[in-house]
Design a protein around this motif. Sequence first.
Motif, PDB file in Angstrom:
ATOM      1  N   TRP A 163       0.826  -1.210   0.000  1.00 31.34           N
ATOM      2  CA  TRP A 163       0.000   0.000   0.000  1.00 31.34           C
ATOM      3  C   TRP A 163       0.860   1.259   0.000  1.00 31.34           C
ATOM      4  O   TRP A 163       0.650   2.165  -0.817  1.00 31.34           O
ATOM      5  CB  TRP A 163      -0.936  -0.008   1.211  1.00 31.34           C
ATOM      6  CG  TRP A 163      -1.424   1.346   1.605  1.00 31.34           C
ATOM      7  CD1 TRP A 163      -2.192   2.194   0.858  1.00 31.34           C
ATOM      8  CD2 TRP A 163      -1.143   2.038   2.832  1.00 31.34           C
ATOM      9  NE1 TRP A 163      -2.416   3.369   1.553  1.00 31.34           N
ATOM     10  CE2 TRP A 163      -1.784   3.290   2.755  1.00 31.34           C
ATOM     11  CE3 TRP A 163      -0.430   1.708   3.978  1.00 31.34           C
ATOM     12  CZ2 TRP A 163      -1.721   4.225   3.797  1.00 31.34           C
ATOM     13  CZ3 TRP A 163      -0.367   2.620   5.017  1.00 31.34           C
ATOM     14  CH2 TRP A 163      -1.008   3.866   4.916  1.00 31.34           C
ATOM     15  N   LEU A 166       2.946   1.867  -3.320  1.00 35.14           N
ATOM     16  CA  LEU A 166       2.111   2.350  -4.418  1.00 35.14           C
ATOM     17  C   LEU A 166       1.658   3.786  -4.172  1.00 35.14           C
ATOM     18  O   LEU A 166       1.629   4.611  -5.099  1.00 35.14           O
ATOM     19  CB  LEU A 166       0.899   1.433  -4.582  1.00 35.14           C
ATOM     20  CG  LEU A 166       1.185   0.042  -5.126  1.00 35.14           C
ATOM     21  CD1 LEU A 166      -0.058  -0.847  -5.005  1.00 35.14           C
ATOM     22  CD2 LEU A 166       1.641   0.108  -6.582  1.00 35.14           C
ATOM     23  N   SER A 170       2.737   6.864  -6.654  1.00 34.42           N
ATOM     24  CA  SER A 170       1.737   7.658  -7.377  1.00 34.42           C
ATOM     25  C   SER A 170       1.827   9.127  -6.998  1.00 34.42           C
ATOM     26  O   SER A 170       1.637  10.007  -7.849  1.00 34.42           O
ATOM     27  CB  SER A 170       0.334   7.116  -7.096  1.00 34.42           C
ATOM     28  OG  SER A 170      -0.012   7.280  -5.734  1.00 34.42           O
ATOM     29  N   LEU A 203      -1.272   3.834 -11.052  1.00 35.80           N
ATOM     30  CA  LEU A 203      -0.668   3.578  -9.744  1.00 35.80           C
ATOM     31  C   LEU A 203      -1.635   3.946  -8.617  1.00 35.80           C
ATOM     32  O   LEU A 203      -1.711   3.256  -7.595  1.00 35.80           O
ATOM     33  CB  LEU A 203       0.624   4.372  -9.597  1.00 35.80           C
ATOM     34  CG  LEU A 203       1.861   3.842 -10.323  1.00 35.80           C
ATOM     35  CD1 LEU A 203       3.017   4.824 -10.194  1.00 35.80           C
ATOM     36  CD2 LEU A 203       2.270   2.482  -9.777  1.00 35.80           C
ATOM     37  N   ALA A 206      -4.163   1.204  -8.185  1.00 37.56           N
ATOM     38  CA  ALA A 206      -3.575   0.081  -7.449  1.00 37.56           C
ATOM     39  C   ALA A 206      -3.400   0.425  -5.972  1.00 37.56           C
ATOM     40  O   ALA A 206      -3.622  -0.419  -5.093  1.00 37.56           O
ATOM     41  CB  ALA A 206      -2.230  -0.298  -8.072  1.00 37.56           C
ATOM     42  N   VAL A 209      -6.791   0.158  -4.177  1.00 39.58           N
ATOM     43  CA  VAL A 209      -7.150  -1.247  -3.927  1.00 39.58           C
ATOM     44  C   VAL A 209      -6.324  -1.804  -2.771  1.00 39.58           C
ATOM     45  O   VAL A 209      -6.842  -2.497  -1.885  1.00 39.58           O
ATOM     46  CB  VAL A 209      -6.945  -2.083  -5.200  1.00 39.58           C
ATOM     47  CG1 VAL A 209      -7.182  -3.563  -4.919  1.00 39.58           C
ATOM     48  CG2 VAL A 209      -7.892  -1.603  -6.305  1.00 39.58           C
ATOM     49  N   ALA A 210      -5.018  -1.494  -2.771  1.00 43.84           N
ATOM     50  CA  ALA A 210      -4.156  -1.963  -1.685  1.00 43.84           C
ATOM     51  C   ALA A 210      -4.564  -1.345  -0.349  1.00 43.84           C
ATOM     52  O   ALA A 210      -4.472  -1.992   0.700  1.00 43.84           O
ATOM     53  CB  ALA A 210      -2.694  -1.632  -1.996  1.00 43.84           C
TER      54      ALA A 210
END
Length: 241
Positions: A163, A166, A170, A203, A206, A209-210
């Motif tokens: 988490w 990412l 980003s 990114l 992702a 989601v993480a």
Amino acid sequence: MSASSELRPRPLLPGGVPRFSRLLLAAVTASLAVVVLTDLFAVFAGFRIHRLIDGNHGFVMASQQELDAAYSLYERAGNLQVITFVPCAVLFVVWFFGARRNAGPLGPDRFRNGPGWAIGAWLIPLVNLWMPYRVAIDIWGASAQLPADGEPYRMPIWPVNLWWGLFVSSTLLGRYAGSRYDDADTLAEVRDAVVQYMMTDVLDIAAAVAAVYFAVRLTSMQRLKAAEGPYRTVVPEPPAR
């Protein structure tokens, strides 16, 4: 585990049992889902601009009206991202502080900083690129149950690392892409900046989601530790036949 260890009472957690808000977790999850949708919309809008500009020479491959419409859609996507990100960030920080507060009685000896850093760490420039991660690691460690007698067990921390990696990636790429987009003088430079923005959005998707997985997993760990105590329950293996 021996019979004597099975009969030994488990120690209770100090400080009482923390409270968990299912509603807040649901709100954080929903807000992250909305962020994902706006990022997908931004990727679509960026792809539309990229498609209208020649990849080699930066020539417009469509009418000026189509290009203006694509720019307008891209600006609208960016505004939606800002509108959805702000409440999502507020909700996540509120949940993060609640997770730190709940983890206090679960593992009071695992923290290097006070609970206020669960909020303050996000507000200090540059510090917010690493300090929230340290707080998250402490919360994760305090929320994990200890190994049972004779059990070599350690709670994996990859959900936190994934988490945060990412999220920081980003964030940094987004700042770089923003400076490139603002300084772009030619269509080719605009196209390159838009591509970097699209990579940032991917990114960010992702990372969202993480973040959902991290929040749900951490909340589950805290509830389990509060219900069962500081040590893991070992399920005995069935006897061999």
